[in-house]
Design a protein around this motif. Structure first.
Motif, PDB file in Angstrom:
ATOM      1  N   CYS A  67       0.867  -1.169   0.000  1.00 45.86           N
ATOM      2  CA  CYS A  67       0.000   0.000   0.000  1.00 45.86           C
ATOM      3  C   CYS A  67       0.909   1.227   0.000  1.00 45.86           C
ATOM      4  O   CYS A  67       1.870   1.284   0.780  1.00 45.86           O
ATOM      5  CB  CYS A  67      -0.867  -0.046   1.253  1.00 45.86           C
ATOM      6  N   VAL A  68       0.623   2.182  -0.867  1.00 44.35           N
ATOM      7  CA  VAL A  68       1.499   3.348  -0.987  1.00 44.35           C
ATOM      8  C   VAL A  68       0.680   4.619  -1.107  1.00 44.35           C
ATOM      9  O   VAL A  68      -0.515   4.586  -1.418  1.00 44.35           O
ATOM     10  CB  VAL A  68       2.433   3.229  -2.214  1.00 44.35           C
ATOM     11  N   GLY A  69       1.355   5.733  -0.860  1.00 45.50           N
ATOM     12  CA  GLY A  69       0.734   7.038  -1.047  1.00 45.50           C
ATOM     13  C   GLY A  69       1.736   8.000  -1.642  1.00 45.50           C
ATOM     14  O   GLY A  69       2.920   7.949  -1.295  1.00 45.50           O
ATOM     15  N   ASP A  70       1.275   8.859  -2.509  1.00 45.02           N
ATOM     16  CA  ASP A  70       2.168   9.835  -3.120  1.00 45.02           C
ATOM     17  C   ASP A  70       1.349  11.014  -3.622  1.00 45.02           C
ATOM     18  O   ASP A  70       0.145  10.892  -3.855  1.00 45.02           O
ATOM     19  CB  ASP A  70       2.950   9.199  -4.271  1.00 45.02           C
ATOM     20  N   ARG A  71       2.028  12.144  -3.820  1.00 39.62           N
ATOM     21  CA  ARG A  71       1.323  13.318  -4.313  1.00 39.62           C
ATOM     22  C   ARG A  71       1.049  13.229  -5.808  1.00 39.62           C
ATOM     23  O   ARG A  71       0.258  14.001  -6.346  1.00 39.62           O
ATOM     24  CB  ARG A  71       2.127  14.580  -3.992  1.00 39.62           C
ATOM     25  N   MET A  72       1.699  12.286  -6.478  1.00 37.70           N
ATOM     26  CA  MET A  72       1.539  12.172  -7.925  1.00 37.70           C
ATOM     27  C   MET A  72       1.074  10.779  -8.319  1.00 37.70           C
ATOM     28  O   MET A  72       1.747   9.789  -8.041  1.00 37.70           O
ATOM     29  CB  MET A  72       2.863  12.497  -8.625  1.00 37.70           C
ATOM     30  N   ARG A  73      -0.047  10.716  -9.013  1.00 41.42           N
ATOM     31  CA  ARG A  73      -0.567   9.435  -9.490  1.00 41.42           C
ATOM     32  C   ARG A  73       0.437   8.748 -10.406  1.00 41.42           C
ATOM     33  O   ARG A  73       0.615   7.530 -10.346  1.00 41.42           O
ATOM     34  CB  ARG A  73      -1.870   9.696 -10.253  1.00 41.42           C
ATOM     35  N   SER A  74       1.075   9.524 -11.245  1.00 37.41           N
ATOM     36  CA  SER A  74       1.981   8.934 -12.230  1.00 37.41           C
ATOM     37  C   SER A  74       3.146   8.230 -11.567  1.00 37.41           C
ATOM     38  O   SER A  74       3.637   7.221 -12.088  1.00 37.41           O
ATOM     39  CB  SER A  74       2.494  10.013 -13.189  1.00 37.41           C
TER      40      SER A  74
END
Length: 125
Positions: free
Chosen positions: A96-103
């Motif tokens: 499971c991850v999170g980031d400010r950029m979908r790409s």
């Protein structure tokens, strides 16, 4: 960044289904993050699988888009990955991850803002 903890991995036969869950903990509003799932199989590169933003807009890798479904329960701070028609080649550790950029999640899942510890999925023939 949010703290992420996965659960739901395990062993399943090819053609079967599993649902992965990710509990999201954050002292601050994490709605600016796109949440997602990636995986890494032994000896292979990390692969971005699916992403969802706070509005519920989803994106998928071609390899899973007709079999996997990403969803979220914002009230419960949970992220899910429903995996159907599993194949032996889906065997991997799922994160499971999170980031400010979908790409970044889908195309370059390396230096992402937030990671869980991963959960192992094993698909047997």
């Amino acid at each position: 960044q949010p703290h992420l903890e996965e659960s739901g991995g395990g062993s399943v036969q090819a053609g079967g289904s599993l649902r992965l869950s990710c509990e999201i903990s954050s002292e601050r509003d994490y709605s600016k993050y796109v949440m997602g799932w990636i995986r890494q199989a032994p000896g292979k590169a990390r692969e971005g699988l699916a992403a969802i933003d706070s509005a519920g807009t989803t994106s998928y890798a071609d390899s899973v888009k007709d079999r996997f479904t990403i969803s979220q329960d914002k009230g419960q701070n949970m992220l899910y990955l429903e995996m159907n028609s599993l194949k032996v080649e889906d065997t991997a550790k799922y994160y499971c991850v999170g980031d400010r950029m979908r790409s970044r999640i889908l195309e370059s899942p390396y230096a992402l803002d937030a990671w869980g510890q991963g959960t192992l999925v094993t698909v047997s023939s």
